[in-house]
Design an enzyme around this catalytic site. Structure first.
Site, PDB file in Angstrom:
ATOM      1  CE  LYS A   1     -33.107  -7.453  -7.651  1.00 17.44           C
ATOM      2  NZ  LYS A   1     -32.893  -6.829  -6.569  1.00 17.44           N
TER       3      LYS A   1
ATOM      4  CB  CYS B   1     -27.007   3.472 -16.959  1.00 14.06           C
ATOM      5  SG  CYS B   1     -28.822   4.036 -17.083  1.00 14.06           S
TER       6      CYS B   1
ATOM      7  CB  CYS C   1     -36.058  -3.662 -11.258  1.00 16.14           C
ATOM      8  SG  CYS C   1     -37.452  -4.066 -12.252  1.00 16.14           S
ATOM      9  CB  SER C   2     -30.839  -2.558 -10.798  1.00 15.06           C
ATOM     10  OG  SER C   2     -31.134  -1.474 -11.587  1.00 15.06           O
TER      11      SER C   2
ATOM     12  CG  HIS D   1     -27.689   1.080 -11.663  1.00 13.27           C
ATOM     13  ND1 HIS D   1     -26.503   1.316 -12.305  1.00 13.27           N
ATOM     14  CD2 HIS D   1     -28.754   1.335 -12.761  1.00 13.27           C
ATOM     15  CE1 HIS D   1     -26.680   1.634 -13.479  1.00 13.27           C
ATOM     16  NE2 HIS D   1     -28.104   1.776 -13.687  1.00 13.27           N
TER      17      HIS D   1
END
Lengths: 382, 133, 348
Positions: free
Chosen positions: A326, A83, A204-205, A330
């Site tokens: 978020k 990421c 969670c994203s 992402h």
């Protein structure tokens, strides 16, 4: 080393971009950045992407994307750090310009997550395959364990985690590029389905498609492209153990602290000098741990920062004015570049309703895996 | 799971085989070539004690495909008496009861099946420690 | 003289009560419990199989024997639920126990008596002087078809026995086998559930062979039923072993300790071996013990054992069968049971 500036930026909307392929998104973002700068050529290209191979079966992204922007022939390479791939692309471009090797370098980040790949499995390749994934852990599971360690050590609550999502959605609601430009409440977050205890869906994203690009050049060339360049004054990169079990303290992200220290040292500034920051909130707990490790708050004190407004627009250190991972979304490889774009806009006064007043120094922190890699950049408006 | 990749990990998965650095005494699990503490390359083989303490944990509600039927299940970072840490599921109890500080025994279990025709992959999981152990 | 130097047992901690299964199929729970003399049975988790049970039992046996696993020259596992159709359970178990590579390994199959088969062959190799120690294990996670009588009893568990010549905890005085071709219960290759001949599994199968082997060994050796402190028979349900015991002239007190089926269920190849482990957990020096297994198809193996002075010293070195039966356990609903036993059809 030469001084380096960002002179143009462009990105797609982040979301489920069914009509756009990996290459389409790249081309849109790349050309938008060139247009923004008024540039008609580049000397070199970096493509940050976690896994073109696993998501859409496509490797060798350097030459493919150079071709997609009509610039076959230039040096082009795919860089990866899960990421943090986008942040690595930025750092690589920075080093190439700073060293004098090239003048105009485009740092891009892309990810196409919605074309039918098993996203859980692909994301899990950022974790330790033999020691963690083998046993059935997921990405949210790893961050959930970090959250629980933080809760056990510092008394952080599920509500503290929820406030991070609430703050970031409040910011993201003002971002027309965001995947979820809408506000959420603490109650909604705490009522959302459990993913891995204590993390719920709204901690969670999301899974996102998107691409982003920034054009770098030597500072003394910047005026050819823009009256408002933004200087990159610091860059830091650090690695941590891949396996969570190998960390001395699961509640502490040592790679984030170390990469932050490197960047601050290079920039000659400290956490208190930063006016606006984009920090890697892949899960709410990550933002809490990152602002602690970066030194924006003391260790163990990050849990109340969102609720108390410390990290909101208008607070002491606005964090994730873009909406963060978020609310903005992402698309893994693109995130690091999108963070840089938000800071770029803030330092040029172009952030509209999200504008932080008198923002002059900005910071981005982009993280891979459960904290196995972290790359920090510090920017200064010129 | 390709067979060679599974087969190489058998000593650490089946017997909790670890490596103790003869230079600095650090216990590395699983074994590796280079000691992460002192970068030494000389080790003696030891087997970890089959018990430990939960350092941190979670309960997985949204599992990977291979573990679909088993969710929700608890996962934990467990530390053995030798100071080695490993990640494993904790079973034979309410998943939500698996919390930092819990004492566990490590039992040999089937970790995953590769569909209906792939190999069976074994390893260890935690279970609540037997009283008085 | 060869005999047992170490033993161990293991059963899963999940359980299901007889009445839970009875309710599912609209049957009267009390009359099922009375008819089969079963209270509850063990249920294996997704992560448990003949291999994992064998490893746990094998570890306990090694703990009691106190020997270097590298000295075990043969490892045999008898089961009718080996996890692979082709690839031995024994090799996984031996690697986990630290046995080998200098070891003979084969998987055995003979319905419910594969365990005692494995024990017989392991014992014989040691008796013949071919190796210092050999291990025989009986373990199963067998299936019962939905709404079939066997669904109340088919359970999971097993026991492991290490045979040697020195420091015996129980001498094996005699063995005797009685085997014919009797198609009382079978499963064709590829079928998920076994099938059986209903009442044909009783007198011509179970009773003929258990009595054939037991009377055979008693006749051969001259022992009388009253000389035995303990006796254990294969336990397909609660009633059969008590009934055959009575027919052979044994008393309730001799049968009680090994009669663990009412809480454990029928662990198939693990049945009488686990019952024997329950006996060894409490037997005293010089106690005479008789075990007769039964495997459909059909046949029975009998062993006469005598406990030694050494036995009390090792009983506490690993978990006892009683502690597993009475210890911490988790009761599942029929729905959970069906999910765990893969009786629910799912997409690929």
């Amino acid at each position: 080393m030469r001084e380096v500036a960002i002179v143009g930026a462009g990105m797609t909307r982040f979301g489920e971009l069914w009509k756009q392929s990996l290459r389409d998104m790249f081309a849109e973002a790349a050309n938008a950045a060139l247009s923004d700068a008024g540039a008609d050529h580049i000397d070199s290209l970096y493509v940050g992407c976690m896994s073109g191979g696993q998501f859409v079966g496509q490797e060798h992204l350097g030459p493919l994307m150079a071709d997609q922007m009509g610039m076959t022939g230039i040096p082009a390479v795919h860089v990866e750090s899960a990421c943090a791939s986008g942040g690595i692309a930025l750092r690589s471009a920075f080093m190439e310009v700073a060293s004098g090797m090239s003048d105009l370098v485009l740092a891009t980040g892309i990810e196409k997550m919605n074309d039918g790949a098993d996203v859980t499995n692909v994301l899990a390749t950022a974790a330790d395959q033999e020691l963690e994934v083998y046993h059935g852990v997921t990405f949210p599971g790893l961050y959930a364990m970090i959250a629980r360690a933080h809760m056990t050590k510092y008394g952080t609550t599920e509500e503290d985690l929820a406030w991070v999502s609430v703050k970031n959605h409040k910011h993201g609601a003002m971002n027309d590029k965001a995947q979820f430009p809408l506000e959420v409440t603490v109650e909604q977050v705490l009522a959302s389905a459990m993913v891995a205890e204590p993390l719920r869906m709204l901690h969670c994203s999301p899974v996102t498609d998107g691409a982003a690009a920034v054009l770098l050049c030597p500072l003394d060339m910047a005026k050819e492209f823009t009256d408002n360049p933004v200087k990159i004054i610091g860059s830091g990169l650090s690695t941590g153990s891949l396996a969570l079990a190998d960390r001395a303290d699961p509640a502490f992200l040592d790679s984030v602290q170390s990469s932050g220290e490197q960047a601050f040292k290079m920039a000659g500034v400290g956490p208190r000098d930063v006016h606006v920051a984009e920090v890697h909130d892949c899960f709410s707990i990550a933002e809490i741990c990152c602002i602690e490790a970066l030194g924006f708050v003391d260790q163990g004190k990050g849990n109340k920062a969102a609720q108390e407004g410390f990290t909101a627009i208008g607070g002491c250190i606005p964090v994730n004015t873009s909406g963060g991972l978020k609310s903005k979304g992402h698309p893994v490889g693109a995130t690091g570049i999108a963070q840089a774009i938000e800071v770029f806009r803030q330092l040029r006064g172009e952030a509209g309703k999200r504008q932080v007043e008198n923002a002059h120094i900005g910071l981005t922190q982009n993280m891979g895996g459960s904290g196995a890699s972290s790359v920090v950049h510090i920017f200064q408006g010129v | 799971m390709p067979s060679p990749r599974y087969w190489r990990e058998i000593p650490n998965r089946y017997r909790l085989e670890a490596a103790k650095c003869t230079g600095c005494g650090k216990v590395v699990f699983p074994a590796r070539r280079i000691c992460p503490a002192c970068r030494g390359e000389a080790f003696e083989t030891i087997n970890l004690t089959r018990k430990g303490k939960v350092i941190t944990s979670t309960v997985i509600h949204v599992p990977p495909d291979d573990f679909l039927m088993e969710a929700p299940y608890a996962m934990a970072v467990i530390e053995t008496p030798e100071g080695a840490r490993l990640m494993a599921q904790v079973v034979d109890c309410e998943p939500s009861s698996v919390m930092p500080g819990m004492e566990v025994d490590l039992e040999f279990r089937l970790i995953r099946k590769e569909g209906n025709s792939g190999i069976l992959c074994y390893g260890h999981k935690g279970v609540p420690a037997a009283n008085g152990s | 003289m060869a005999g047992i130097v170490g033993y161990g047992a293991f059963m899963p901690r999940k359980r299901i009560k007889t009445e839970e299964i009875a309710r599912q199929w609209g049957k009267n729970p009390e009359s099922i419990k009375r008819g089969l003399l079963l209270q509850e049975k063990t249920v294996p988790g997704f992560d448990e199989d003949t291999i994992t049970i064998s490893v746990a039992a094998g570890r306990a046996a090694l703990d009691r024997a106190g020997i270097d696993p590298q000295k075990v020259g043969a490892l045999y596992i008898g089961s009718e639920s080996h996890p692979y159709a082709v690839k031995p359970s024994g090799t996984v178990v031996s690697e986990a126990l630290g046995i080998g590579p200098e070891v003979h390994i084969a998987d055995f199959e003979f319905a419910c008596k594969a365990g005692t088969e494995a024990m017989f062959v392991a014992l014989s190799l040691v008796e013949a002087g071919q190796m210092e120690y050999a291990m025989g294990i009986g373990a199963d996670t067998s299936q019962g078809a939905p709404d079939d009588a066997l669904e109340f009893s088919a359970s999971a568990g097993g026991a492991a026995y290490i045979f040697g010549k020195d420091n015996l905890i129980a001498e094996v005085l005699h063995t005797y086998s009685y085997t014919t071709d009797t198609p009382d219960f079978w499963r064709r290759e590829g079928e998920f559930y076994p099938r059986h001949g209903g009442r044909f599994t009783g007198e011509p199968a179970y009773f003929t062979h258990v009595m054939g082997a037991t009377s055979g060994i008693l006749e051969r050796t001259g022992y009388k039923p009253e000389q035995f402190a303990y006796v254990v028979f294969h336990m397909p349900n609660g009633k059969f072993p008590l009934s055959v015991g009575k027919k052979l002239g044994f008393k309730q007190e001799q049968l009680e300790t090994g009669w663990i089926v009412n809480m454990m269920g029928n662990t198939y190849s693990g049945s009488s071996p686990t019952g024997l482990a329950a006996i060894l957990d409490v037997a005293k020096p010089d106690d005479l013990i008789l075990i007769t297994s039964f495997g459909s198809g059909a046949g029975s193996d009998s062993f006469i054992l005598k406990a030694t002075d050494h036995l009390p010293k090792v009983q506490g070195l690993a978990p006892t069968v009683r502690s597993m039966l009475d210890g911490p356990r988790q009761y599942v609903t029929y729905g959970e049971y069906a999910k765990l036993r893969e009786k629910i059809i799912v997409n690929d």
